[in-house]
Motif scaffolding. Structure first.
Motif, PDB file in Angstrom:
ATOM      1  N   LEU A  25       0.834  -1.215   0.000  1.00 31.21           N
ATOM      2  CA  LEU A  25       0.000   0.000   0.000  1.00 31.21           C
ATOM      3  C   LEU A  25       0.866   1.261   0.000  1.00 31.21           C
ATOM      4  O   LEU A  25       0.570   2.237  -0.684  1.00 31.21           O
ATOM      5  CB  LEU A  25      -0.939  -0.005   1.207  1.00 31.21           C
ATOM      6  N   VAL A  26       1.953   1.212   0.753  1.00 27.43           N
ATOM      7  CA  VAL A  26       2.841   2.380   0.791  1.00 27.43           C
ATOM      8  C   VAL A  26       3.507   2.569  -0.567  1.00 27.43           C
ATOM      9  O   VAL A  26       3.621   3.695  -1.071  1.00 27.43           O
ATOM     10  CB  VAL A  26       3.906   2.242   1.896  1.00 27.43           C
ATOM     11  N   LYS A  27       3.901   1.460  -1.160  1.00 26.91           N
ATOM     12  CA  LYS A  27       4.512   1.527  -2.492  1.00 26.91           C
ATOM     13  C   LYS A  27       3.503   2.129  -3.477  1.00 26.91           C
ATOM     14  O   LYS A  27       3.839   2.992  -4.296  1.00 26.91           O
ATOM     15  CB  LYS A  27       4.909   0.108  -2.919  1.00 26.91           C
ATOM     16  N   LEU A  28       2.287   1.699  -3.343  1.00 25.45           N
ATOM     17  CA  LEU A  28       1.223   2.213  -4.207  1.00 25.45           C
ATOM     18  C   LEU A  28       1.047   3.724  -3.998  1.00 25.45           C
ATOM     19  O   LEU A  28       0.942   4.490  -4.964  1.00 25.45           O
ATOM     20  CB  LEU A  28      -0.084   1.488  -3.841  1.00 25.45           C
ATOM     21  N   ALA A  29       1.056   4.124  -2.745  1.00 29.71           N
ATOM     22  CA  ALA A  29       0.891   5.556  -2.421  1.00 29.71           C
ATOM     23  C   ALA A  29       2.032   6.370  -3.035  1.00 29.71           C
ATOM     24  O   ALA A  29       1.800   7.413  -3.654  1.00 29.71           O
ATOM     25  CB  ALA A  29       0.858   5.748  -0.906  1.00 29.71           C
ATOM     26  N   ARG A  30       3.246   5.859  -2.876  1.00 33.23           N
ATOM     27  CA  ARG A  30       4.414   6.596  -3.389  1.00 33.23           C
ATOM     28  C   ARG A  30       4.355   6.782  -4.891  1.00 33.23           C
ATOM     29  O   ARG A  30       4.884   7.758  -5.420  1.00 33.23           O
ATOM     30  CB  ARG A  30       5.706   5.882  -2.994  1.00 33.23           C
ATOM     31  N   GLY A  31       3.736   5.845  -5.561  1.00 34.59           N
ATOM     32  CA  GLY A  31       3.640   5.944  -7.027  1.00 34.59           C
ATOM     33  C   GLY A  31       2.352   6.616  -7.479  1.00 34.59           C
ATOM     34  O   GLY A  31       2.001   6.523  -8.648  1.00 34.59           O
ATOM     35  N   SER A  32       1.644   7.274  -6.557  1.00 37.89           N
ATOM     36  CA  SER A  32       0.344   7.853  -6.918  1.00 37.89           C
ATOM     37  C   SER A  32       0.367   9.371  -6.837  1.00 37.89           C
ATOM     38  O   SER A  32       1.136   9.955  -6.084  1.00 37.89           O
ATOM     39  CB  SER A  32      -0.740   7.370  -5.946  1.00 37.89           C
ATOM     40  N   ARG A  33      -0.491   9.953  -7.597  1.00 36.52           N
ATOM     41  CA  ARG A  33      -0.685  11.400  -7.524  1.00 36.52           C
ATOM     42  C   ARG A  33      -2.113  11.605  -7.025  1.00 36.52           C
ATOM     43  O   ARG A  33      -3.081  11.335  -7.737  1.00 36.52           O
ATOM     44  CB  ARG A  33      -0.501  11.996  -8.920  1.00 36.52           C
ATOM     45  N   ILE A  34      -2.221  12.016  -5.777  1.00 37.20           N
ATOM     46  CA  ILE A  34      -3.551  12.258  -5.202  1.00 37.20           C
ATOM     47  C   ILE A  34      -3.689  13.757  -4.991  1.00 37.20           C
ATOM     48  O   ILE A  34      -2.895  14.356  -4.272  1.00 37.20           O
ATOM     49  CB  ILE A  34      -3.726  11.502  -3.866  1.00 37.20           C
ATOM     50  N   GLN A  35      -4.662  14.342  -5.649  1.00 36.24           N
ATOM     51  CA  GLN A  35      -4.830  15.789  -5.555  1.00 36.24           C
ATOM     52  C   GLN A  35      -6.212  16.126  -5.026  1.00 36.24           C
ATOM     53  O   GLN A  35      -7.203  15.519  -5.433  1.00 36.24           O
ATOM     54  CB  GLN A  35      -4.694  16.432  -6.936  1.00 36.24           C
ATOM     55  N   LEU A  36      -6.247  17.103  -4.154  1.00 36.84           N
ATOM     56  CA  LEU A  36      -7.526  17.662  -3.719  1.00 36.84           C
ATOM     57  C   LEU A  36      -7.623  19.019  -4.394  1.00 36.84           C
ATOM     58  O   LEU A  36      -6.795  19.894  -4.139  1.00 36.84           O
ATOM     59  CB  LEU A  36      -7.564  17.828  -2.200  1.00 36.84           C
ATOM     60  N   GLU A  37      -8.583  19.132  -5.258  1.00 36.65           N
ATOM     61  CA  GLU A  37      -8.672  20.354  -6.051  1.00 36.65           C
ATOM     62  C   GLU A  37      -9.847  21.182  -5.545  1.00 36.65           C
ATOM     63  O   GLU A  37     -11.001  20.751  -5.639  1.00 36.65           O
ATOM     64  CB  GLU A  37      -8.901  19.954  -7.505  1.00 36.65           C
ATOM     65  N   PRO A  38      -9.547  22.328  -4.977  1.00 31.22           N
ATOM     66  CA  PRO A  38     -10.648  23.140  -4.463  1.00 31.22           C
ATOM     67  C   PRO A  38     -11.456  23.770  -5.592  1.00 31.22           C
ATOM     68  O   PRO A  38     -10.875  24.325  -6.523  1.00 31.22           O
ATOM     69  CB  PRO A  38      -9.945  24.222  -3.638  1.00 31.22           C
ATOM     70  N   THR A  39     -12.766  23.633  -5.525  1.00 29.84           N
ATOM     71  CA  THR A  39     -13.620  24.311  -6.500  1.00 29.84           C
ATOM     72  C   THR A  39     -14.731  25.018  -5.733  1.00 29.84           C
ATOM     73  O   THR A  39     -14.933  24.755  -4.541  1.00 29.84           O
ATOM     74  CB  THR A  39     -14.284  23.325  -7.491  1.00 29.84           C
ATOM     75  N   ILE A  40     -15.459  25.844  -6.420  1.00 31.62           N
ATOM     76  CA  ILE A  40     -16.535  26.584  -5.757  1.00 31.62           C
ATOM     77  C   ILE A  40     -17.560  25.618  -5.149  1.00 31.62           C
ATOM     78  O   ILE A  40     -18.044  25.816  -4.057  1.00 31.62           O
ATOM     79  CB  ILE A  40     -17.260  27.496  -6.783  1.00 31.62           C
ATOM     80  N   GLY A  41     -17.852  24.558  -5.868  1.00 31.32           N
ATOM     81  CA  GLY A  41     -18.882  23.625  -5.401  1.00 31.32           C
ATOM     82  C   GLY A  41     -18.375  22.611  -4.387  1.00 31.32           C
ATOM     83  O   GLY A  41     -19.134  21.768  -3.937  1.00 31.32           O
ATOM     84  N   GLY A  42     -17.127  22.630  -4.047  1.00 32.63           N
ATOM     85  CA  GLY A  42     -16.557  21.644  -3.122  1.00 32.63           C
ATOM     86  C   GLY A  42     -15.252  21.137  -3.694  1.00 32.63           C
ATOM     87  O   GLY A  42     -14.774  21.633  -4.705  1.00 32.63           O
ATOM     88  N   ASN A  43     -14.720  20.129  -3.030  1.00 37.00           N
ATOM     89  CA  ASN A  43     -13.439  19.587  -3.500  1.00 37.00           C
ATOM     90  C   ASN A  43     -13.639  18.529  -4.568  1.00 37.00           C
ATOM     91  O   ASN A  43     -14.567  17.743  -4.491  1.00 37.00           O
ATOM     92  CB  ASN A  43     -12.710  18.922  -2.342  1.00 37.00           C
ATOM     93  N   ARG A  44     -12.722  18.536  -5.516  1.00 34.64           N
ATOM     94  CA  ARG A  44     -12.660  17.392  -6.426  1.00 34.64           C
ATOM     95  C   ARG A  44     -11.446  16.595  -5.999  1.00 34.64           C
ATOM     96  O   ARG A  44     -10.439  17.169  -5.580  1.00 34.64           O
ATOM     97  CB  ARG A  44     -12.449  17.862  -7.872  1.00 34.64           C
ATOM     98  N   THR A  45     -11.550  15.290  -6.127  1.00 33.22           N
ATOM     99  CA  THR A  45     -10.395  14.450  -5.819  1.00 33.22           C
ATOM    100  C   THR A  45      -9.914  13.824  -7.112  1.00 33.22           C
ATOM    101  O   THR A  45     -10.699  13.211  -7.839  1.00 33.22           O
ATOM    102  CB  THR A  45     -10.788  13.351  -4.812  1.00 33.22           C
ATOM    103  N   LEU A  46      -8.632  14.016  -7.376  1.00 32.97           N
ATOM    104  CA  LEU A  46      -8.051  13.440  -8.584  1.00 32.97           C
ATOM    105  C   LEU A  46      -7.046  12.367  -8.180  1.00 32.97           C
ATOM    106  O   LEU A  46      -6.218  12.584  -7.289  1.00 32.97           O
ATOM    107  CB  LEU A  46      -7.339  14.514  -9.404  1.00 32.97           C
ATOM    108  N   LEU A  47      -7.165  11.244  -8.843  1.00 31.90           N
ATOM    109  CA  LEU A  47      -6.208  10.154  -8.624  1.00 31.90           C
ATOM    110  C   LEU A  47      -5.490   9.933  -9.942  1.00 31.90           C
ATOM    111  O   LEU A  47      -6.135   9.592 -10.943  1.00 31.90           O
ATOM    112  CB  LEU A  47      -6.953   8.889  -8.183  1.00 31.90           C
ATOM    113  N   ASP A  48      -4.193  10.167  -9.921  1.00 31.31           N
ATOM    114  CA  ASP A  48      -3.388  10.051 -11.142  1.00 31.31           C
ATOM    115  C   ASP A  48      -4.043  10.795 -12.308  1.00 31.31           C
ATOM    116  O   ASP A  48      -4.124  10.284 -13.440  1.00 31.31           O
ATOM    117  CB  ASP A  48      -3.164   8.568 -11.490  1.00 31.31           C
ATOM    118  N   GLY A  49      -4.557  11.963 -11.994  1.00 30.95           N
ATOM    119  CA  GLY A  49      -5.124  12.826 -13.035  1.00 30.95           C
ATOM    120  C   GLY A  49      -6.592  12.564 -13.358  1.00 30.95           C
ATOM    121  O   GLY A  49      -7.191  13.323 -14.109  1.00 30.95           O
TER     122      GLY A  49
END
Ligand code: DC
Length: 264
Positions: free
Chosen positions: A100-124
């Protein structure tokens, strides 16, 4: 370099200036949308931690508060959910900490703030809706027990909030992620009331509701009893029991506490 720019860089390879522009556009929109009584003109931007169990109202309060202050609302749980989703997709055991840690290290997890709330992006990819589904909810709870996974998450979350101007919600924000947060709220509520709120939120009844309630109880138990960063109020957190309070009542209390922390 502003904290957020650092965060965006920290979020890695795929981040481009467009996202930074997007972020500042959102911030300025938030700024315009704030009511006149808010304190967003203050030069000092606080780090506000909101912790508590599921169904206590954290997400709603955190997002309303952030909006009023012109701050960014970061849901740390969405990061655990995104990792859990990736583990499901890759067929990785929720008990395999190293994988799981290896998976996390190879991942791009983004919380993108928007007016309507957060978007969550996983590897884009936008996984905002998918991560709210039942299988991911259950998996996130299991993935989050591992100390090494938490260590990775905490490091990322610190980068995200370092510049201040954030309302970060989760289970360990006041105890582990930002032990020096300007304000720590621990939002709790009677378990039965929390279950009922969740049922209403998800518009479910009958047997499905009973199963979902049982799962919520089990996740609660796991959160509170895990060895690494169990869900507990920080010693200096203000505990608010929302059992008999409306959302507006809770928000008013939190806003009062914020006002006491802001200079002027
Ligand atoms: O807040 P949430 O329900 O979206 O969180 C999903 C899971 O992640 C939940 O089971 C608890 C865990 N979590 C955690 O352990 N620490 C956090 N700071 C946030 C969430």
């Amino acid at each position: 370099m502003p904290g957020w720019t650092r965060l965006l860089r920290a979020y890695g390879e795929g981040e481009r200036a467009g996202y930074v522009d997007f972020f500042w556009r959102v911030q300025s929109l938030n700024f315009v949308m704030n009511d006149a009584s808010s304190k967003q003109t203050s030069p000092r931007k606080l780090i506000i931690a909101i912790d508590g169990p599921a169904g206590a109202g954290k997400s709603t309060i955190a997002s309303r508060l952030a909006r009023k202050l012109g701050y960014v609302n970061l849901e740390s749980g969405a990061m655990y959910r995104a990792l859990a989703l990736k583990a499901i997709d890759r067929d990785i055991s929720f008990d395999d900490e190293a994988a799981l840690v290896k998976l996390a290290r190879g991942s791009r997890i983004q919380l993108e703030p928007t007016i309507g709330g957060n978007r969550t992006l996983l590897d884009g990819h936008d996984v905002s809706s998918r991560i709210r589904e039942r299988d991911v909810t259950e998996a996130a709870s299991r993935v989050s027990v591992h100390p090494a996974v938490r260590e990775w998450m905490v490091a990322k979350q610190r980068e995200m909030g370092a510049g201040g101007g954030v309302v970060m919600e989760g289970r360990d924000i006041g105890t582990k992620v930002f032990p020096d947060a300007d304000l720590k709220i621990f939002l709790d509520a009677d378990p039965v009331v929390r279950e009922q709120r969740r049922m209403q939120q998800q518009k479910i009844k009958g047997e499905v509701a009973a199963n979902v309630a049982a799962e919520l109880r089990e996740r609660d138990r796991r959160d509170r009893t895990r060895a690494a960063s169990p869900l507990v109020a920080a010693g200096d957190a203000v505990v608010i029991d929302s059992t008999k309070l409306s959302e507006n009542d809770v928000l008013a209390r939190v806003e009062k506490l914020v006002a006491e922390k802001l200079p002027g």
